[in-house]
Scaffold this active site. Structure first.
Site, short mmCIF file in Angstrom:
data_model
loop_
_atom_site.label_atom_id
_atom_site.label_comp_id
_atom_site.label_asym_id
_atom_site.label_seq_id
_atom_site.Cartn_x
_atom_site.Cartn_y
_atom_site.Cartn_z
N GLY A 1 12.40 7.61 2.36
CA GLY A 1 11.51 6.89 3.26
C GLY A 1 11.28 7.54 4.61
N LYS B 1 1.59 -7.11 9.12
CA LYS B 1 0.53 -6.11 8.96
C LYS B 1 -0.82 -6.71 8.59
CE LYS B 1 3.55 -2.21 7.86
NZ LYS B 1 3.79 -1.05 6.97
N ASP C 1 -0.11 4.39 8.32
CA ASP C 1 0.72 4.44 7.11
C ASP C 1 0.11 5.35 6.04
OD1 ASP C 1 2.91 2.92 7.79
OD2 ASP C 1 2.05 1.04 7.06
N GLY D 1 1.28 -5.11 2.61
CA GLY D 1 0.57 -4.27 3.57
C GLY D 1 0.80 -2.79 3.39
N GLY E 1 4.87 -3.16 -5.64
CA GLY E 1 4.53 -3.99 -4.50
C GLY E 1 3.04 -4.02 -4.23
#
Length: 276
Positions: free
Chosen positions: A242, A73, A110, A135, A132
């Site tokens: 997710g 990414k 995203d 990307g 995290g």
């Protein structure tokens, strides 16, 4: 590198690893529902193959674009055109499309996909923790910077990188080491691959500090119910799996690839298919 030939228009998803991707199922489902004569494929592209991959697809007129997953990414930022300024805003691309003049254009779906499952949640003044700083986290932080949230904490191993991201997106908050206690936030988001099937490391976090009514959102979708979500459900917390972000970002990419909106009226059927 996977070699792909096609006599029909096609798009695909690239990454390393890639077999866990459910994108072909999603796009294939929508193509079938709309009766579009096109394909959606998988291409296993290792980092050292990325430049050659972009070159080969640029020369293939049937190629309509690709979704980009880990670890590419950030790397694709310097390989395609960026008329929307994604490099300077989000700093990561998850979608590449073929422009009308044959140029390859990078964008990011995203951020919109992340927000879709939260659209009915009141996050005004909420404290948030993002696990995290890769990307996917960049797109999520970009989305959060557009909301009226309060403090945002990044839980990651590299605090300097996290501080830079908070500054880049104009967010106040702080950094938390991976082995530290999670802050008592109203929304916890796992934006890392930790917990994904086949991952070398697990996500070992105690959710006890989270208040009642908190939302735990894991962008990992294989397995669908991750250990993090299992722990959240056992505490009676709200959970978002997710598939919410995956389907949301795919929706935006599908129209860019194939020129028609995704048929979202079939979402229940699609989720059942993806959950198998």
């Amino acid at each position: 590198m996977t070699s792909t030939t096609s006599k029909r228009p096609y798009a695909e998803v690239i990454g390393d690893p890639i077999n866990q991707s459910k994108s072909p199922v999603i796009h294939g489902f929508w193509l079938d529902k709309l009766g579009i004569d096109a394909d959606y494929k998988i291409a296993h592209i290792k980092p050292e193959q990325l430049v050659d991959y972009i070159t080969s697809r640029r020369e293939d007129p049937d190629w309509q674009g690709c979704n980009v997953t880990i670890p590419h990414k950030l790397a694709v930022l310097d390989l395609v055109d960026d008329p929307g300024g994604v490099k300077d805003s989000i700093g990561a691309m998850n979608t590449i499309i073929r422009g009308e003049d044959g140029k390859l254009i990078g964008t990011n779906t995203d951020a919109g996909g992340f927000y879709t499952p939260l659209s009915n949640s009141d996050l005004a003044g909420a404290d948030i923790c993002v696990i995290g700083n890769g990307g996917a986290a960049r797109a999520i932080l970009f989305a959060l910077s557009r909301l009226d949230v309060d403090d945002v904490y990044i839980m990651a191993r590299n605090p300097l990188k996290s501080i830079g991201l908070l500054s880049q997106f104009g967010l106040k908050g702080g950094c938390v080491q991976m082995d530290a206690e999670v802050p008592p936030v109203q929304l916890l988001v796992n934006a890392s691959p930790l917990g994904m099937k086949g991952a070398k490391e697990t996500l070992d976090i105690d959710l006890t500090p989270l208040p009642d009514g908190a939302i735990v959102y894991d962008i990992v979708y294989n397995p669908l119910i991750t250990p993090l979500l299992e722990q959240a459900k056992s505490r009676g917390l709200n959970v978002i799996d997710g598939l919410g972000m995956l389907i949301g970002q795919a929706d935006l990419a599908f129209e860019l690839f194939f020129g028609k909106p995704a048929p979202r009226k079939y979402d229940k059927e699609l989720r059942k298919l993806l959950a198998k």
